[in-house]
Design an enzyme around this catalytic site. Structure first.
Site, PDB file in Angstrom:
ATOM      1  N   CYS A 111       0.831  -1.208   0.000  1.00 10.18           N
ATOM      2  CA  CYS A 111       0.000   0.000   0.000  1.00 10.18           C
ATOM      3  C   CYS A 111       0.866   1.258   0.000  1.00 10.18           C
ATOM      4  CB  CYS A 111      -0.984  -0.067   1.171  1.00 10.18           C
ATOM      5  SG  CYS A 111      -2.431   0.957   0.874  1.00 10.18           S
ATOM      6  N   GLU A 159      -0.803  -8.599   5.462  1.00 11.89           N
ATOM      7  CA  GLU A 159      -0.397  -8.720   6.874  1.00 11.89           C
ATOM      8  C   GLU A 159      -1.567  -8.613   7.844  1.00 11.89           C
ATOM      9  OE1 GLU A 159       0.103  -6.164   4.948  1.00 11.89           O
ATOM     10  OE2 GLU A 159      -0.328  -4.329   6.045  1.00 11.89           O
ATOM     11  N   HIS A 179      -3.220  -5.361   1.780  1.00 12.19           N
ATOM     12  CA  HIS A 179      -2.523  -5.624   3.046  1.00 12.19           C
ATOM     13  C   HIS A 179      -2.604  -7.089   3.475  1.00 12.19           C
ATOM     14  CE1 HIS A 179      -1.975  -1.398   4.376  1.00 12.19           C
ATOM     15  NE2 HIS A 179      -3.065  -1.178   3.669  1.00 12.19           N
TER      16      HIS A 179
HETATM   17  N1  GLN Z   1      -3.533   6.351   1.009  1.00 12.84           N
HETATM   18  C1  GLN Z   1      -2.292   6.047   1.657  1.00 12.84           C
HETATM   19  C2  GLN Z   1      -1.123   6.791   1.042  1.00 12.84           C
HETATM   20  O1  GLN Z   1      -1.259   7.560   0.166  1.00 12.84           O
HETATM   21  C3  GLN Z   1      -1.991   4.558   1.635  1.00 12.84           C
HETATM   22  C4  GLN Z   1      -2.969   3.821   2.517  1.00 12.84           C
HETATM   23  C5  GLN Z   1      -2.421   2.555   3.125  1.00 12.84           C
HETATM   24  O2  GLN Z   1      -1.213   2.337   3.183  1.00 12.84           O
HETATM   25  N2  GLN Z   1      -3.303   1.752   3.644  1.00 12.84           N
HETATM   26  O3  GLN Z   1      -0.018   6.586   1.459  1.00 12.84           O
END
Ligand code: GLN
Length: 204
Positions: free
Chosen positions: A90, A187, A185
């Site tokens: 992410c 994890e 994610h």
């Molecule tokens: N929207 C977040 C960002 O721009 C990422 C979200 C996440 O890691 N769950 O970093």
């Protein structure tokens, strides 16, 4: 033989979790359950001591700012360019991307993955959702993927292997050499196979 017992001699490798912000603990738990020796990485000398690194989810612009404040941006860029295995989830995927769409003003990445990633690609209406994804490189069963204000991969360079896509074709997992990135994610759902794939490149 005299000298310290290294992770290699012990049959294990030391892997780090970048611990500036985000869901550090969840990654550390998964990696520990898989038998890795895990350390938290906040400083250049801690980065120098690991054989692989996970960049967690969180907020990419905050991790970027903290990395610069802690003198970590350049060491991270050098380590990635030098072939360090890195897995980003992410926000971590955003930080590994060479190009970011919808970044905040002045936001930078560490880069390494020849991709363009769009931040917050699902907008505010559907900013979090779960779905099952086929990931051929992991085999069966499908991955139950949790997306939280997640990015998508909009363009991939020739060296990048897409590992998974949504039904509409948008790419949400990629690999390029020793670099692995997922929009979602693993994890948080007890899904260990991506971390195992990462540890294979650490051991390789
Ligand atoms: N929207 C977040 C960002 O721009 C990422 C979200 C996440 O890691 N769950 O970093």
């Amino acid at each position: 033989m005299a000298g310290k017992t290294t992770g290699i001699a012990a049959g294990r490798r030391r892997v780090g979790v970048l611990a500036l912000q985000g869901d550090v603990r969840e990654h550390a738990q998964v990696l520990t359950s898989l038998g890795a020796e895990v350390s938290l990485v906040r400083r250049p000398e801690e980065l120098a001591a690991v054989d692989g690194l996970v960049i967690p989810g969180g907020e990419s612009s905050v991790i970027d700012k903290l990395a610069r404040a802690f003198g970590m941006q350049e060491p991270l860029r050098d380590a990635i360019a030098g072939g360090l295995p890195v897995y980003g989830t992410c926000a971590g995927l955003i930080l590994l991307a060479d190009r970011i769409t919808d970044a905040i003003s002045g936001q930078q990445s560490f880069g390494g993955l020849d991709v363009t990633v769009r931040r917050n690609a699902f907008g505010s209406q559907v900013d979090s959702f779960e779905t099952d994804l086929e990931v051929p490189v992991l085999g069966a069963p499908p991955v139950h993927a949790v997306f939280i204000r997640a990015p998508v991969v909009e363009t991939v360079g020739a060296a990048v292997e897409p590992l998974a896509a949504l039904p509409d074709g948008r790419v949400v997992a990629v690999r390029q050499g020793n670099l692995l990135g997922t929009s979602f994610h693993p994890e948080v759902t007890g899904e260990y196979r991506f971390h195992r794939l990462f540890l294979e490149s650490v051991r390789g």
